[in-house]
Design a protein around this motif. Structure first.
Motif, mmCIF file in Angstrom:
data_model
loop_
_atom_site.group_PDB
_atom_site.id
_atom_site.type_symbol
_atom_site.label_atom_id
_atom_site.label_comp_id
_atom_site.label_asym_id
_atom_site.label_seq_id
_atom_site.Cartn_x
_atom_site.Cartn_y
_atom_site.Cartn_z
ATOM 1 N N TYR A 2 7.644 2.927 -9.580
ATOM 2 C CA TYR A 2 6.484 3.498 -9.112
ATOM 3 C C TYR A 2 6.067 4.774 -10.203
ATOM 4 O O TYR A 2 5.457 5.585 -9.845
ATOM 5 C CB TYR A 2 6.676 3.998 -7.914
ATOM 6 C CG TYR A 2 7.009 2.885 -6.910
ATOM 7 C CD1 TYR A 2 5.942 1.885 -6.815
ATOM 8 C CD2 TYR A 2 8.106 2.921 -6.124
ATOM 9 C CE1 TYR A 2 6.316 0.809 -6.073
ATOM 10 C CE2 TYR A 2 8.411 1.804 -5.363
ATOM 11 C CZ TYR A 2 7.468 0.552 -5.315
ATOM 12 O OH TYR A 2 7.663 -0.465 -4.427
ATOM 13 N N GLN A 6 2.888 1.742 -12.729
ATOM 14 C CA GLN A 6 1.483 1.853 -11.812
ATOM 15 C C GLN A 6 0.524 0.998 -12.695
ATOM 16 O O GLN A 6 -0.380 0.100 -12.491
ATOM 17 C CB GLN A 6 1.112 3.007 -11.640
ATOM 18 C CG GLN A 6 -0.090 3.203 -10.706
ATOM 19 C CD GLN A 6 0.206 2.344 -9.257
ATOM 20 O OE1 GLN A 6 1.498 2.870 -8.830
ATOM 21 N NE2 GLN A 6 -0.624 1.651 -8.652
ATOM 22 N N PHE A 23 0.825 -2.640 -12.506
ATOM 23 C CA PHE A 23 0.704 -3.095 -11.319
ATOM 24 C C PHE A 23 -0.839 -3.202 -11.248
ATOM 25 O O PHE A 23 -1.463 -4.178 -10.642
ATOM 26 C CB PHE A 23 1.052 -1.843 -10.209
ATOM 27 C CG PHE A 23 0.748 -2.252 -8.866
ATOM 28 C CD1 PHE A 23 1.769 -2.712 -8.111
ATOM 29 C CD2 PHE A 23 -0.500 -1.787 -8.286
ATOM 30 C CE1 PHE A 23 1.524 -2.991 -6.684
ATOM 31 C CE2 PHE A 23 -0.521 -1.813 -7.126
ATOM 32 C CZ PHE A 23 0.409 -2.436 -6.095
ATOM 33 N N GLN A 74 -3.724 -6.367 -10.554
ATOM 34 C CA GLN A 74 -4.630 -6.240 -9.357
ATOM 35 C C GLN A 74 -6.059 -6.539 -10.022
ATOM 36 O O GLN A 74 -6.805 -7.256 -9.545
ATOM 37 C CB GLN A 74 -4.533 -4.942 -8.923
ATOM 38 C CG GLN A 74 -5.392 -4.904 -7.436
ATOM 39 C CD GLN A 74 -4.967 -3.633 -6.660
ATOM 40 O OE1 GLN A 74 -4.554 -2.741 -7.089
ATOM 41 N NE2 GLN A 74 -5.442 -3.644 -5.520
ATOM 42 N N ASN A 114 -0.917 -13.309 -10.826
ATOM 43 C CA ASN A 114 0.397 -12.936 -10.689
ATOM 44 C C ASN A 114 1.083 -12.549 -12.237
ATOM 45 O O ASN A 114 0.865 -13.290 -13.174
ATOM 46 C CB ASN A 114 1.229 -14.156 -10.103
ATOM 47 C CG ASN A 114 0.800 -14.540 -8.779
ATOM 48 O OD1 ASN A 114 0.935 -13.918 -7.583
ATOM 49 N ND2 ASN A 114 -0.127 -15.586 -8.869
ATOM 50 N N TYR A 127 9.808 -8.028 -12.575
ATOM 51 C CA TYR A 127 9.075 -7.788 -11.516
ATOM 52 C C TYR A 127 8.033 -9.002 -11.588
ATOM 53 O O TYR A 127 7.494 -9.566 -12.457
ATOM 54 C CB TYR A 127 8.278 -6.531 -11.404
ATOM 55 C CG TYR A 127 9.196 -5.508 -11.190
ATOM 56 C CD1 TYR A 127 9.190 -5.012 -9.970
ATOM 57 C CD2 TYR A 127 9.887 -4.695 -12.188
ATOM 58 C CE1 TYR A 127 10.005 -3.885 -9.487
ATOM 59 C CE2 TYR A 127 10.730 -3.647 -12.132
ATOM 60 C CZ TYR A 127 10.771 -3.346 -10.341
ATOM 61 O OH TYR A 127 11.650 -2.144 -10.166
ATOM 62 N N PHE A 157 4.175 -8.973 -9.843
ATOM 63 C CA PHE A 157 3.081 -8.097 -9.292
ATOM 64 C C PHE A 157 2.081 -9.196 -8.831
ATOM 65 O O PHE A 157 1.873 -10.313 -9.562
ATOM 66 C CB PHE A 157 2.279 -7.407 -10.263
ATOM 67 C CG PHE A 157 3.165 -6.306 -10.788
ATOM 68 C CD1 PHE A 157 3.898 -5.103 -9.935
ATOM 69 C CD2 PHE A 157 3.753 -6.540 -12.033
ATOM 70 C CE1 PHE A 157 4.483 -4.338 -10.503
ATOM 71 C CE2 PHE A 157 4.776 -5.486 -12.700
ATOM 72 C CZ PHE A 157 5.121 -4.395 -11.859
ATOM 73 N N SER A 158 1.475 -9.212 -7.550
ATOM 74 C CA SER A 158 0.638 -10.265 -7.132
ATOM 75 C C SER A 158 -0.961 -9.958 -7.306
ATOM 76 O O SER A 158 -0.972 -8.628 -7.680
ATOM 77 C CB SER A 158 0.644 -10.239 -5.319
ATOM 78 O OG SER A 158 0.007 -9.093 -5.021
ATOM 79 N N GLY A 174 -2.239 -6.351 -5.303
ATOM 80 C CA GLY A 174 -1.698 -5.307 -5.294
ATOM 81 C C GLY A 174 -0.394 -5.113 -4.597
ATOM 82 O O GLY A 174 -0.185 -4.385 -3.777
ATOM 83 N N GLU A 175 0.631 -6.353 -4.868
ATOM 84 C CA GLU A 175 1.697 -5.975 -4.154
ATOM 85 C C GLU A 175 3.049 -6.216 -5.268
ATOM 86 O O GLU A 175 2.614 -6.983 -6.088
ATOM 87 C CB GLU A 175 2.126 -7.102 -2.817
ATOM 88 C CG GLU A 175 1.118 -6.776 -1.746
ATOM 89 C CD GLU A 175 1.150 -8.123 -0.813
ATOM 90 O OE1 GLU A 175 1.230 -7.790 0.260
ATOM 91 O OE2 GLU A 175 1.036 -9.354 -1.391
ATOM 92 N N VAL A 176 4.023 -5.886 -5.083
ATOM 93 C CA VAL A 176 5.383 -6.268 -5.655
ATOM 94 C C VAL A 176 5.938 -7.266 -4.982
ATOM 95 O O VAL A 176 6.817 -7.158 -3.745
ATOM 96 C CB VAL A 176 6.308 -4.965 -5.934
ATOM 97 C CG1 VAL A 176 7.435 -5.226 -6.665
ATOM 98 C CG2 VAL A 176 5.513 -3.758 -6.523
ATOM 99 N N LEU A 177 5.702 -8.661 -5.343
ATOM 100 C CA LEU A 177 6.534 -9.627 -4.600
ATOM 101 C C LEU A 177 7.849 -9.656 -4.846
ATOM 102 O O LEU A 177 8.697 -10.075 -3.722
ATOM 103 C CB LEU A 177 5.856 -10.861 -5.161
ATOM 104 C CG LEU A 177 4.044 -11.058 -4.785
ATOM 105 C CD1 LEU A 177 3.729 -12.336 -5.454
ATOM 106 C CD2 LEU A 177 3.790 -10.864 -3.332
#
Length: 502
Positions: free
Chosen positions: A284, A289, A292, A296, A301, A319, A321-322, A325-328
């Motif tokens: 984070y 970010q 991330f 988004q 993905n 990682y 990232f969806s 806005g999610e960390v899957l």
């Protein structure tokens, strides 16, 4: 003057010339077989030729020359920089495998001469398969050494890996050359020759027919469009970014990757995959970010490999990232490269989200956790990776083979190697070199049909490898059962004498 004798007989009657002749044949065979094995990295049929040459030589040479020829042929052939790099890491494994390979070849020669060729091709096939299998269980490099990977461009043969793993391929590659060599060396009894080769030929035909069947069976799962990208960088730039020594360089690297992600998203990619350890992050932080937000903003993905650090440890992580806005998923590499990744802590968990799996570079050199993903029904595995320039193809083909074994598609992003996309049959959808220095980097966009996971191999595990080991041991014992009987008699007599003294 000696009449009635050929020049060959006269020369061989002198020990010095006989030894020199044997040495020259040994050197010639080493050169030809090593060259063939060397070329097999690019051309699959050369590995079969190398094994045939060695089997033919073994049946005419002494045990000592057979061992030396097998050892140096394997050693020189495996030193191909396109097969394994860096050699400073892999050389102990190459020496060990060369010794074991030469031992199996010498055992095959000894028993073939004693049995006059009866079914001894199975000794060589089971021995070589067992050798590769046992080494894979204990080697820090897993199953990366197998000759089976040379067949990745031979699609009908590699389909058997979905049942037996790579061990079935190795078995067949050893069985057929050994059978041909025996038929050539012992041509006197045609009935025995036909009987000896009936099973090997039948197994080869079954493998080819099964391969054709599997290749032409429609895939029932949906397809997805995958984008893969890497940027051009040299080692100094890469090291500076990885260690966060140059903040300006880190920012520039992230910006260049954002541009690649934007381009791939515009091309319709649903998933974007980036290589291994592209930057170092703390969870984070600002760099985290930015990645991330990029996922988004582009509604894709995003799968990215990074060096992650916390208060105490470093991790080689990936990682997902969806698009919303999610960390899957956060996955930590399980199999770390010796000497190069000593500061990292290895992961312990699988990386599965829905039917997607994540592995990082060297994880794919091992049959585990790849088989665990197949058991879970994963239909595609994404692989952030970091290669060493020349080994791009050899490491890419290992990952492709894992997909055949597990019945899932594979997307791999190899920095300084290749970007590859392949389906569950090992068919390469697209491949692009990422080892470029023109400043632009490399991208790949392709649509791949997904697999189903749950392969037969994932259910049977390494049963075929254990079976070959057991058969090899039994076949070694059978020709020596008379000696075992003599030893039992000797031990009984010894015990009897001792008892009478008491």
């Amino acid at each position: 003057m000696q009449l009635g004798r050929s020049s060959k007989d006269i020369i061989n009657s002198y020990p010095y010339w006989s030894r020199l002749n044997s040495l020259l044949r040994c050197i010639f065979t080493i050169m030809l077989s090593a060259l063939s094995y060397y070329l097999s990295t690019e051309y699959w049929y050369f590995s079969w030729i190398a094994l045939l040459l060695l089997c033919l030589y073994a049946l005419k040479a002494s045990s000592s020359f057979t061992f030396l020829t097998g050892f140096f042929s394997y050693l020189l052939g495996s030193s191909n920089p396109h097969a394994v790099l860096p050699l400073i890491v892999y050389w102990p494994l190459i020496v060990i495998n060369a010794t074991l390979f030469a031992s199996v070849l010498a055992i095959f020669r000894h028993i073939a001469v004693r049995w006059k060729g009866r079914d001894t091709s199975f000794i060589f096939a089971c021995g070589l398969t067992a050798q590769e299998f046992i080494v894979s269980l204990y080697s820090p490099h897993g199953a990366v050494h197998s000759i089976a990977y040379t067949q990745i461009s031979n699609p009908s043969i590699i389909q058997i890996a979905s049942i037996t793993g790579i061990w079935g391929i190795t078995f067949l590659m050893a069985l057929i050359p050994a059978s041909i060599a025996l038929a050539y060396h012992y041509p006197q009894n045609r009935r025995i020759t036909i009987k000896t080769n009936l099973i090997p030929v039948s197994l080869l035909l079954f493998t080819i027919l099964f391969g054709f069947y599997r290749l032409h069976t429609p895939l029932e799962e949906p397809s997805i469009k995958v984008g893969i990208a890497s940027i051009s960088t040299n080692f100094e730039q890469y090291a500076a970014v990885a260690a966060n020594r140059d903040e300006q360089q880190v920012t520039a690297t992230i910006q260049r990757y954002i541009q690649k992600i934007d381009l791939l998203a515009q091309s319709g990619a649903e998933v974007v995959l980036l290589p291994e350890k592209i930057i170092t992050i703390e969870k984070y932080d600002d760099n985290f970010q930015r990645l991330f937000n990029t996922a988004q903003n582009n509604k894709v993905n995003l799968i990215v490999g990074v060096t992650r650090k916390d208060d105490r440890n470093f991790y080689n992580s990936a990682y997902i990232f969806s698009p919303v806005g999610e960390v899957l998923l956060e996955y930590d590499k399980k199999h770390l490269l010796p000497a190069f990744e000593g500061r990292y802590t290895s992961g312990t968990k699988l990386g599965i989200i829905d039917k997607w799996g994540i592995e990082i570079c060297k994880d794919m050199d091992f049959t585990q956790p790849a088989l665990d993903y197949s058991k879970q029904g994963v239909n595609i595995v994404f692989v952030p990776a970091l290669d060493f320039h020349d080994d791009g193809w050899s490491h890419a083909r290992v990952a492709i083979m894992r997909g055949v074994e597990g019945n899932y598609a594979v997307a791999r992003a190899g920095q300084w190697g290749l970007l590859t996309l392949s389906d569950s049959r090992g068919r390469i959808i697209d491949v692009v070199s990422s080892d470029v220095e023109d400043g632009t980097g490399a991208i790949l966009v392709g649509r791949v049909e997904l697999g189903q996971g749950k392969s037969i191999y994932s259910k049977l595990g390494n049963s075929f490898g254990w079976l070959c080991l057991g058969i090899f041991i039994i076949l070694i014992i059978i020709p020596n059962k008379s000696k075992i009987r003599e030893m039992k008699i000797w031990i009984a007599e010894l015990l009897k004498k001792r008892h009478s003294r008491l």
